[in-house]
Design a protein around this motif. Structure first.
Motif, PDB file in Angstrom:
ATOM      1  N   SER A  71     -65.781  -7.957   5.557  1.00  0.00           N
ATOM      2  CA  SER A  71     -66.265  -8.799   4.460  1.00  0.00           C
ATOM      3  C   SER A  71     -66.240  -8.065   3.126  1.00  0.00           C
ATOM      4  N   VAL A  72     -66.647  -6.800   3.112  1.00  0.00           N
ATOM      5  CA  VAL A  72     -66.640  -6.040   1.859  1.00  0.00           C
ATOM      6  C   VAL A  72     -65.211  -5.739   1.420  1.00  0.00           C
ATOM      7  N   THR A  73     -64.366  -5.327   2.351  1.00  0.00           N
ATOM      8  CA  THR A  73     -62.976  -4.979   2.019  1.00  0.00           C
ATOM      9  C   THR A  73     -62.209  -6.187   1.522  1.00  0.00           C
ATOM     10  N   PHE A  74     -62.237  -7.259   2.274  1.00  0.00           N
ATOM     11  CA  PHE A  74     -61.517  -8.462   1.853  1.00  0.00           C
ATOM     12  C   PHE A  74     -62.132  -9.062   0.589  1.00  0.00           C
ATOM     13  N   GLY A  75     -63.452  -8.960   0.446  1.00  0.00           N
ATOM     14  CA  GLY A  75     -64.088  -9.472  -0.763  1.00  0.00           C
ATOM     15  C   GLY A  75     -63.606  -8.752  -2.006  1.00  0.00           C
ATOM     16  N   ARG A  76     -63.509  -7.435  -1.928  1.00  0.00           N
ATOM     17  CA  ARG A  76     -63.027  -6.662  -3.080  1.00  0.00           C
ATOM     18  C   ARG A  76     -61.555  -6.943  -3.357  1.00  0.00           C
ATOM     19  N   LEU A  77     -60.748  -7.008  -2.299  1.00  0.00           N
ATOM     20  CA  LEU A  77     -59.319  -7.302  -2.478  1.00  0.00           C
ATOM     21  C   LEU A  77     -59.108  -8.702  -3.035  1.00  0.00           C
ATOM     22  N   LEU A  78     -59.998  -9.595  -2.696  1.00  0.00           N
ATOM     23  CA  LEU A  78     -59.915 -10.970  -3.184  1.00  0.00           C
ATOM     24  C   LEU A  78     -59.970 -11.007  -4.708  1.00  0.00           C
ATOM     25  N   ASP A  79     -60.813 -10.159  -5.280  1.00  0.00           N
ATOM     26  CA  ASP A  79     -60.926 -10.093  -6.743  1.00  0.00           C
ATOM     27  C   ASP A  79     -59.820  -9.247  -7.363  1.00  0.00           C
ATOM     28  N   TYR A  80     -59.448  -8.179  -6.687  1.00  0.00           N
ATOM     29  CA  TYR A  80     -58.500  -7.219  -7.259  1.00  0.00           C
ATOM     30  C   TYR A  80     -57.056  -7.710  -7.182  1.00  0.00           C
ATOM     31  N   LEU A  81     -56.662  -8.227  -6.019  1.00  0.00           N
ATOM     32  CA  LEU A  81     -55.278  -8.664  -5.824  1.00  0.00           C
ATOM     33  C   LEU A  81     -55.085 -10.162  -6.056  1.00  0.00           C
ATOM     34  N   GLY A  82     -56.135 -10.914  -5.912  1.00  0.00           N
ATOM     35  CA  GLY A  82     -56.036 -12.364  -6.029  1.00  0.00           C
ATOM     36  C   GLY A  82     -56.247 -13.040  -4.686  1.00  0.00           C
ATOM     37  N   ARG A  83     -56.642 -14.297  -4.741  1.00  0.00           N
ATOM     38  CA  ARG A  83     -56.953 -15.031  -3.509  1.00  0.00           C
ATOM     39  C   ARG A  83     -55.698 -15.238  -2.651  1.00  0.00           C
ATOM     40  N   LYS A  84     -54.625 -15.638  -3.274  1.00  0.00           N
ATOM     41  CA  LYS A  84     -53.398 -15.974  -2.552  1.00  0.00           C
ATOM     42  C   LYS A  84     -52.804 -14.774  -1.813  1.00  0.00           C
ATOM     43  N   GLU A  85     -52.920 -13.602  -2.394  1.00  0.00           N
ATOM     44  CA  GLU A  85     -52.277 -12.417  -1.824  1.00  0.00           C
ATOM     45  C   GLU A  85     -52.808 -12.050  -0.445  1.00  0.00           C
ATOM     46  N   ILE A  86     -54.076 -12.343  -0.190  1.00  0.00           N
ATOM     47  CA  ILE A  86     -54.663 -11.871   1.070  1.00  0.00           C
ATOM     48  C   ILE A  86     -55.112 -12.992   2.000  1.00  0.00           C
ATOM     49  N   TYR A  87     -55.169 -14.239   1.499  1.00  0.00           N
ATOM     50  CA  TYR A  87     -55.707 -15.315   2.336  1.00  0.00           C
ATOM     51  C   TYR A  87     -54.775 -15.581   3.517  1.00  0.00           C
ATOM     52  N   GLY A  88     -55.305 -15.491   4.709  1.00  0.00           N
ATOM     53  CA  GLY A  88     -54.527 -15.660   5.934  1.00  0.00           C
ATOM     54  C   GLY A  88     -54.370 -14.362   6.701  1.00  0.00           C
ATOM     55  N   LEU A  89     -54.411 -13.226   5.997  1.00  0.00           N
ATOM     56  CA  LEU A  89     -54.268 -11.938   6.676  1.00  0.00           C
ATOM     57  C   LEU A  89     -55.466 -11.655   7.574  1.00  0.00           C
ATOM     58  N   GLU A  90     -56.639 -12.179   7.179  1.00  0.00           N
ATOM     59  CA  GLU A  90     -57.826 -11.975   8.012  1.00  0.00           C
ATOM     60  C   GLU A  90     -57.683 -12.672   9.359  1.00  0.00           C
ATOM     61  N   LEU A  91     -56.957 -13.799   9.375  1.00  0.00           N
ATOM     62  CA  LEU A  91     -56.756 -14.501  10.640  1.00  0.00           C
ATOM     63  C   LEU A  91     -55.765 -13.767  11.544  1.00  0.00           C
ATOM     64  N   VAL A  92     -54.806 -13.073  10.949  1.00  0.00           N
ATOM     65  CA  VAL A  92     -53.874 -12.270  11.743  1.00  0.00           C
ATOM     66  C   VAL A  92     -54.644 -11.211  12.533  1.00  0.00           C
ATOM     67  N   MET A  93     -55.594 -10.567  11.869  1.00  0.00           N
ATOM     68  CA  MET A  93     -56.401  -9.546  12.537  1.00  0.00           C
ATOM     69  C   MET A  93     -57.297 -10.170  13.605  1.00  0.00           C
ATOM     70  N   LEU A  94     -57.836 -11.328  13.294  1.00  0.00           N
ATOM     71  CA  LEU A  94     -58.703 -12.026  14.244  1.00  0.00           C
ATOM     72  C   LEU A  94     -57.944 -12.387  15.520  1.00  0.00           C
ATOM     73  N   ILE A  95     -56.762 -12.940  15.353  1.00  0.00           N
ATOM     74  CA  ILE A  95     -55.956 -13.352  16.512  1.00  0.00           C
ATOM     75  C   ILE A  95     -55.584 -12.139  17.359  1.00  0.00           C
ATOM     76  N   ALA A  96     -55.158 -11.057  16.692  1.00  0.00           N
ATOM     77  CA  ALA A  96     -54.793  -9.842  17.426  1.00  0.00           C
ATOM     78  C   ALA A  96     -55.978  -9.314  18.224  1.00  0.00           C
ATOM     79  N   GLY A  97     -57.165  -9.336  17.619  1.00  0.00           N
ATOM     80  CA  GLY A  97     -58.358  -8.861  18.306  1.00  0.00           C
ATOM     81  C   GLY A  97     -58.737  -9.727  19.495  1.00  0.00           C
ATOM     82  N   ALA A  98     -58.616 -11.054  19.328  1.00  0.00           N
ATOM     83  CA  ALA A  98     -58.971 -11.976  20.421  1.00  0.00           C
ATOM     84  C   ALA A  98     -58.023 -11.826  21.599  1.00  0.00           C
ATOM     85  N   LEU A  99     -56.723 -11.812  21.325  1.00  0.00           N
ATOM     86  CA  LEU A  99     -55.739 -11.722  22.404  1.00  0.00           C
ATOM     87  C   LEU A  99     -55.709 -10.327  23.033  1.00  0.00           C
TER      88      LEU A  99
END
Length: 466
Positions: free
Chosen positions: A73-101
């Motif tokens: 939450s802290v890492t993605f929150g900071r990147l959200l402001d620094y890089l922009g919303r579009k640049e990182i949105y969806g990458l969190e789900l890639v990590m989630l899927i990898a962790g679940a499977l």
């Protein structure tokens, strides 16, 4: 001239709002399912050949994803402001899927370390989703229905919360072996997230961010028109120049941050410790002659009953009253009723038995209703409304990290408390935490109902024309 902010603030609810809801909300269905299903899995593992799970490791397995969600939450929150919303949105789900499977199919029996590592990765993705989805939905919302839209994203959690025990009952009564059941229960958590990755990665940068942070008014107006069908024109952009460290230097923001992170911490301790450990808590109601798979099935039925009758409607009552009653009143009411419900169970420990199952379920259910129609929803809605757009992701991320810290401590501590004391003592602790949450809400948090984002976030103090 209508600015991008004014156009979105005054927009009527439209199909683009519901598109953002779907893309963001399905992730929260997944978040809830993945976090809470581990409470069922931990009970199945000994039946599937896992013979080395001590009390310590049981607490660590059930709480690891919550610990790593703090980082996410802290890492993605900071990147959200620094890089922009579009640049990182969806990458969190890639990590989630990898962790679940990975936790489902790449974890050898009895290998606790590998299991914990996959759950850690899953948690980072979940934490990232908490920071990104609420921020993006807030920036697309209108003033009139902002609470409903952001609250709806979070309330998709209710379907994940209910799906866990129902799917567990289905598998446990189907004749599948415990060794296959626990893996399938974990793997299912990756499926909903797969459905929306493409849509998240192809969303345009939210127009508010493009205009107010990047100062690119032309691109903001273009994206606004193409994605929402709304026209806006401004002679020049007014950039919001609040920096991430202003959250700690500005006294008003600091007090608000303590309020959002602190109340989320207290609420999540009560909620996650309660929910992830619900099967263990409800095991006190299982008749002494019932054990093994049958005992797990019964506790899942109790969980489904509580989640379906009490928790589920609590989420949605909150969603449809946030913009009418207000965030602050709902949060105060929820904390007070939680304190009363937990206090009653603590005062009358005799009802924690199979003989008084219906009385216990009624009071326990009331606590769940007011967790949802209360701080579980409002602590999610508050943060993106009260921080400036240039620091909104970071402020929301820190607030969510506060919540997940409480969730981690609560889940780990509740495991030990139940092992070495009793449920009555645990309920006393949860009651005190709810009272503290109520006090923090009263003294530290503003009411944001009916205010534009610029008004509620205080960003007018950090605006410069360009």
């Amino acid at each position: 001239m209508t600015t991008v902010d004014e156009a979105l603030d005054n927009a009527k609810s439209s199909k683009f709002h519901y598109k953002v809801l779907f893309v963001s909300g399905l992730g929260f269905f997944t978040d809830a399912y993945d976090l809470f299903i581990i409470g069922v899995v931990i009970l199945i593992l000994p039946l599937a050949g896992w013979n080395n799970i001590s009390i310590f490791y049981k607490g660590l397995i059930t709480s690891t994803a919550l610990l790593s969600a703090i980082i996410g939450s802290v890492t993605f929150g900071r990147l959200l402001d620094y890089l922009g919303r579009k640049e990182i949105y969806g990458l969190e789900l890639v990590m989630l899927i990898a962790g679940a499977l990975g936790s489902a199919f790449l974890t050898p029996t009895n290998n606790i370390l590998v299991f914990i590592l996959w759950r850690f990765l899953l948690g980072v993705g979940i934490g990232g989703d908490y920071a990104t989805s609420s921020t993006i939905m807030t920036e697309y919302s209108n003033t009139l229905n902002r609470g409903k839209f952001v609250g709806t994203i979070f309330s998709m959690q209710s379907f994940g919360l209910l799906a866990g025990p129902l799917i567990s009952i289905l598998f446990l009564t189907s004749g599948l072996s415990p060794s296959l059941t626990w893996r399938l229960l974990l793997a299912i958590g990756g499926i909903p997230a797969m459905l929306v990755i493409y849509f998240r990665r192809t969303m345009p940068e939210p127009p508010r961010y493009t205009a107010d942070v990047r100062g690119d008014i032309k691109t903001a107006e273009k994206n606004l028109r193409s994605y929402t069908g709304i026209d806006a024109q401004s002679k020049r952009a007014e950039k919001v120049n609040a920096k991430w460290y202003d959250l700690f230097k500005d006294k008003k923001f600091l007090i608000t941050l303590i309020g959002t992170a602190g109340t989320w911490f207290l609420m999540d301790w009560a909620f996650y410790g309660n929910s992830i450990m619900s099967n263990s808590i409800l095991s006190f109601l299982v008749p002494s002659g019932l054990n093994g798979i049958n005992a797990i099935i019964l506790t899942n039925k109790y969980s489904a009953l509580i989640f379906g009758i009490a928790a589920f409607p609590g989420y949605w009552v909150a969603v449809f009253t946030l913009d009418k009653i207000g965030r602050k009143k709902i949060q105060i009411t929820g904390f007070l009723m939680m304190a009363i419900s937990f206090g009653i169970i603590a005062l009358f420990p005799g009802i924690i038995s199979a003989a008084y199952v219906y009385y216990f379920l009624m009071i326990y259910g009331i606590s769940y209703f007011f967790i949802m129609f209360g701080p579980n929803v409002t602590t999610f809605v508050y943060p993106p409304e009260v921080f400036p757009i240039s620091t909104r992701g970071f402020g929301t991320g820190i607030s969510a990290a506060g919540g997940k810290t409480g969730a981690f401590i609560g889940t780990f501590a509740d495991t030990l408390i139940l092992a070495f004391t009793n449920l009555s003592f645990l309920m006393w602790i949860l009651s005190v935490l709810a009272i503290l949450g109520c006090a923090m809400t009263v003294f530290l948090l503003p009411e944001t109902k009916g205010k534009t984002l610029r008004e509620s976030s205080g960003e007018n103090r950090y605006m410069n024309q360009t």
